[in-house]
Design an enzyme around this catalytic site. Structure first.
Site, PDB file in Angstrom:
ATOM      1  N   LEU A 147      33.052  35.921   1.536  1.00 42.34           N
ATOM      2  CA  LEU A 147      31.840  35.118   1.744  1.00 42.34           C
ATOM      3  C   LEU A 147      30.610  35.990   1.468  1.00 42.34           C
ATOM      4  O   LEU A 147      30.625  37.178   1.767  1.00 42.34           O
ATOM      5  CB  LEU A 147      31.762  34.661   3.215  1.00 42.34           C
ATOM      6  CG  LEU A 147      30.516  33.860   3.610  1.00 42.34           C
ATOM      7  CD1 LEU A 147      30.645  32.408   3.132  1.00 42.34           C
ATOM      8  CD2 LEU A 147      30.297  33.861   5.131  1.00 42.34           C
ATOM      9  N   HIS A 198      16.205  33.120  20.709  1.00 43.11           N
ATOM     10  CA  HIS A 198      16.538  33.828  19.462  1.00 43.11           C
ATOM     11  C   HIS A 198      17.806  34.669  19.650  1.00 43.11           C
ATOM     12  O   HIS A 198      18.646  34.741  18.760  1.00 43.11           O
ATOM     13  CB  HIS A 198      15.366  34.712  19.013  1.00 43.11           C
ATOM     14  CG  HIS A 198      14.134  33.924  18.655  1.00 43.11           C
ATOM     15  ND1 HIS A 198      14.178  32.810  17.859  1.00 43.11           N
ATOM     16  CD2 HIS A 198      12.828  34.093  18.984  1.00 43.11           C
ATOM     17  CE1 HIS A 198      12.954  32.319  17.717  1.00 43.11           C
ATOM     18  NE2 HIS A 198      12.117  33.072  18.391  1.00 43.11           N
ATOM     19  N   ASP A 214      16.772  25.801  13.451  1.00 36.90           N
ATOM     20  CA  ASP A 214      15.567  25.503  14.239  1.00 36.90           C
ATOM     21  C   ASP A 214      15.952  25.125  15.670  1.00 36.90           C
ATOM     22  O   ASP A 214      17.023  24.566  15.901  1.00 36.90           O
ATOM     23  CB  ASP A 214      14.809  24.348  13.566  1.00 36.90           C
ATOM     24  CG  ASP A 214      13.358  24.285  14.018  1.00 36.90           C
ATOM     25  OD1 ASP A 214      12.905  25.215  14.725  1.00 36.90           O
ATOM     26  OD2 ASP A 214      12.682  23.307  13.677  1.00 36.90           O
TER      27      ASP A 214
HETATM   28  C1  FPP Z   1      13.453  28.678  14.631  1.00 38.92           C
HETATM   29  O1  FPP Z   1      13.456  28.350  16.009  1.00 38.92           O
HETATM   30  C2  FPP Z   1      14.097  29.952  14.427  1.00 38.92           C
HETATM   31  C3  FPP Z   1      13.505  31.046  13.854  1.00 38.92           C
HETATM   32  C4  FPP Z   1      12.129  31.082  13.368  1.00 38.92           C
HETATM   33  C5  FPP Z   1      14.230  32.306  13.716  1.00 38.92           C
HETATM   34  C6  FPP Z   1      15.681  32.193  13.423  1.00 38.92           C
HETATM   35  C7  FPP Z   1      16.333  33.333  14.078  1.00 38.92           C
HETATM   36  C8  FPP Z   1      17.555  33.329  14.642  1.00 38.92           C
HETATM   37  C9  FPP Z   1      18.486  32.189  14.558  1.00 38.92           C
HETATM   38  C10 FPP Z   1      18.048  34.471  15.425  1.00 38.92           C
HETATM   39  C11 FPP Z   1      18.035  35.758  14.723  1.00 38.92           C
HETATM   40  C12 FPP Z   1      18.801  35.745  13.471  1.00 38.92           C
HETATM   41  C13 FPP Z   1      19.569  36.752  13.053  1.00 38.92           C
HETATM   42  C14 FPP Z   1      20.206  36.682  11.735  1.00 38.92           C
HETATM   43  C15 FPP Z   1      19.823  37.938  13.877  1.00 38.92           C
HETATM   44  P1  FPP Z   1      12.065  28.136  16.703  1.00 38.92           P
HETATM   45  O2  FPP Z   1      11.667  29.402  17.360  1.00 38.92           O
HETATM   46  O3  FPP Z   1      11.072  27.604  15.727  1.00 38.92           O
HETATM   47  O4  FPP Z   1      12.416  27.046  17.773  1.00 38.92           O
HETATM   48  P2  FPP Z   1      11.471  25.895  18.299  1.00 38.92           P
HETATM   49  O5  FPP Z   1      11.237  24.954  17.132  1.00 38.92           O
HETATM   50  O6  FPP Z   1      12.272  25.276  19.376  1.00 38.92           O
HETATM   51  O7  FPP Z   1      10.217  26.549  18.783  1.00 38.92           O
END
Ligand code: FPP
Length: 224
Positions: free
Chosen positions: A124, A29, A12
């Site tokens: 893994l 992202h 997150d």
């Molecule tokens: C939460 O941050 C993250 C997500 C909903 C997506 C997770 C995706 C990635 C880590 C990148 C892509 C992954 C791969 C495997 C290629 P948020 O957007 O909710 O952040 P915030 O809470 O600061 O708004």
């Protein structure tokens, strides 16, 4: 000493990381995907870790703006295609958990292709939770069982997408909740909630968590 066999992470904080620097959320992202790569490589090289489960897209993430959802889908497809050589080089088996039938047929094909191509990896398992939610996983498991017998814990576990207990569950980004992630499998997980935003997370921070985890006395409801 405890072995960190299965590590699960709620990644997150991408959006906040980007906004803090005046960038668009999607840049967070992209930066987050780089950290996925480095943490996966670290786990593949650590002999004690067998499985890394990462929450990449939840059943609730469809509620985000359409453009952000589309960006995440494209990023995922690009990531999987680009990472295939790294998976093969490091002995990483890729698997998806969640209901991927909701994705475009191209993305589904890429997921299945990378699963198939990496199935011999034995260093893994990198398990990406995609259109994943524990409630959805448990309901699908019950529906798969289709039996009139009394259902045992073992039968249900075997019908889940993820069939392995979590040892360490990490959430970055400052919130302290599980957000429908591996609720069954994390029954006895050790929980680590960090203020670090996901794009700032590093193998060094993971190492510190593993170090703390090893010293915890895990009783699983029993006595010492
Ligand atoms: C939460 O941050 C993250 C997500 C909903 C997506 C997770 C995706 C990635 C880590 C990148 C892509 C992954 C791969 C495997 C290629 P948020 O957007 O909710 O952040 P915030 O809470 O600061 O708004």
């Amino acid at each position: 000493m405890n072995k960190p066999k299965h590590i699960a992470i709620i990644m997150d904080g991408n959006g906040r990381w980007a906004q803090k620097q005046g960038l668009k959320r999607i840049k967070g992202h992209e930066a987050g995907a780089e950290v996925v790569r480095s943490i996966t490589e670290y786990c593949a090289k650590n002999d004690e870790i067998n499985r890394l489960t990462l929450y990449a897209f939840s059943t609730e993430n469809w509620k985000r703006p359409r453009l952000e959802v589309e960006f995440l889908m494209k990023l995922l497809e690009k990531y999987l295609k680009k990472e295939l050589p790294t998976y093969l080089k490091n002995g990483i088996r890729f698997e998806a958990i969640g209901d991927i039938r909701a994705f475009s047929s191209n993305l589904q094909k890429t997921i299945l292709h990378v699963e198939e191509a990496t199935k011999k990896g034995d260093a893994l398992v990198q398990s990406l939770a995609l259109n994943y939610g524990s409630h959805n996983e448990i309901v699908r498991a019950f529906n798969k069982l289709k039996t009139k017998e009394n259902i045992t814990e073992e039968m249900l576990y075997n019908a889940l997408d993820c069939k392995e207990d979590v040892d360490i569950l990490i959430r970055t980004g400052g919130d302290k909740r599980l957000s429908n992630f591996l609720l069954w499998q994390a029954a006895y997980a050790e929980l680590f909630f960090l203020n670090t935003l996901w794009p700032d997370f590093s193998a060094k921070e993971l190492e510190k968590i593993i170090h703390k985890f090893k010293k915890i006395e895990r009783r699983f409801g029993g006595l010492k």
